[in-house]
Enzyme design. Structure first.
Site, PDB file in Angstrom:
ATOM      1  N   CYS A  57       5.337   4.833  -0.977  1.00  0.00           N
ATOM      2  CA  CYS A  57       4.269   4.500  -1.836  1.00  0.00           C
ATOM      3  C   CYS A  57       3.057   5.079  -1.574  1.00  0.00           C
ATOM      4  CB  CYS A  57       4.861   3.589  -2.797  1.00  0.00           C
ATOM      5  SG  CYS A  57       3.832   3.466  -4.450  1.00  0.00           S
ATOM      6  N   HIS A  70       9.714   3.363  -4.378  1.00  0.00           N
ATOM      7  CA  HIS A  70      11.015   2.873  -3.594  1.00  0.00           C
ATOM      8  C   HIS A  70      11.831   2.407  -3.393  1.00  0.00           C
ATOM      9  CE1 HIS A  70       6.001   0.487  -3.479  1.00  0.00           C
ATOM     10  NE2 HIS A  70       6.631   1.267  -4.709  1.00  0.00           N
ATOM     11  N   GLU A 127      13.001   0.790  -1.248  1.00  0.00           N
ATOM     12  CA  GLU A 127      13.523  -0.850  -0.341  1.00  0.00           C
ATOM     13  C   GLU A 127      13.142  -1.971  -1.520  1.00  0.00           C
ATOM     14  OE1 GLU A 127       9.036  -0.961  -1.452  1.00  0.00           O
ATOM     15  OE2 GLU A 127      10.411   0.866  -0.681  1.00  0.00           O
TER      16      GLU A 127
END
Length: 256
Positions: free
Chosen positions: A94, A184, A186
């Site tokens: 990002c 994202h 994660e």
């Protein structure tokens, strides 16, 4: 006498808020034996002059813009050049991806109609991205999690690996070892719950999805994201691809 396995060099993790964590990425690195060297330049942590003592570096996201004039943002964006010059593995997520693009001279921009990508949105690999998926042995996920109001253009010399709708460039590779993802991978379930509560006002932006959609679509799409991320990290770290053992499911309890 049993010898201990050699200690791996740490992965440098750059975060932007006091309470931020590297989420699932951090857990997967630790499982592989890589210590995490977590730094927050926004709060005064220095960045190393060389990555000779690190296995790689990651810059995560944050609520700020890569176009903001803050000193720490300029410092991090300039520091990306250190990783690129030393040809170490780099991953920008990002905001981190936008810093990579901006460092290389590309535009970081807001959507002309003020739209945002907050929630799960489609991801379409390019032919180069499809080739990478064959190398990984795992397909790209069809939908990935987003939380942003700005996107970036692919910088000169970069390879676009995946595209989207409102913000077309979703994944790039620079050279052989540097990657930038607008999304994202994660995020954990706890992170999704926390973000959608603490920053709930962003869910009213044009294009953003309602909180219940975040949670429902995570159930649909996250298993594919998790499998892809596991394979990608092996590729990023230069490790041989070894199938991960899954934990055995517990038998249903016989007790009422």
């Amino acid at each position: 006498m049993t010898r201990r396995p050699p200690t791996r060099r740490p992965v440098l993790i750059v975060l932007h808020q006091e309470t931020s964590t590297p989420g699932r990425v951090g857990r997967l690195l630790l499982e592989r034996g890589y210590p995490l060297d977590i730094r927050r330049p926004r709060f005064g942590d220095p960045l190393p002059e060389t990555l000779a003592g690190h296995a790689g570096a990651m810059i995560f996201g944050g609520p700020m813009s890569a176009n903001d004039p803050d000193d720490f943002l300029r410092q991090e964006t300039d520091w990306v050049g250190t990783v690129l010059r030393e040809e170490k593995p780099f991953l920008g997520l990002c905001l981190g991806a936008q810093m990579l693009a901006r460092h290389l001279g590309a535009r970081v921009y807001a959507h002309p109609e003020g739209r945002a990508e907050i929630g799960y949105y489609p991801l379409v690999p390019t032919p180069e991205g499809e080739a990478m998926a064959r190398d990984l042995g795992t397909p790209w996920p069809s939908h990935v999690y987003h939380w942003h109001r700005e996107g970036f253009d692919a910088p000169p010399g970069a390879t676009t690996l995946a595209v989207g709708d409102d913000f077309p460039v979703q994944a790039i590779r620079v050279g052989a070892r540097a990657y930038g993802f607008q999304f994202h991978p994660e995020v954990t379930h706890a992170m999704v719950c926390r973000w959608t509560v603490r920053a709930h006002e962003r869910l009213s932006l044009p294009g953003a999805q309602a909180r219940h959609e975040h949670l429902e679509r995570r159930l649909m799409h996250d298993p594919c994201v998790a499998a892809w991320l596991d394979a990608f990290l092996d590729h990023w770290l230069g490790e041989p691809r070894v199938p991960r053992r899954t934990k055995p499911r517990r038998s249903p309890s016989l007790r009422a």
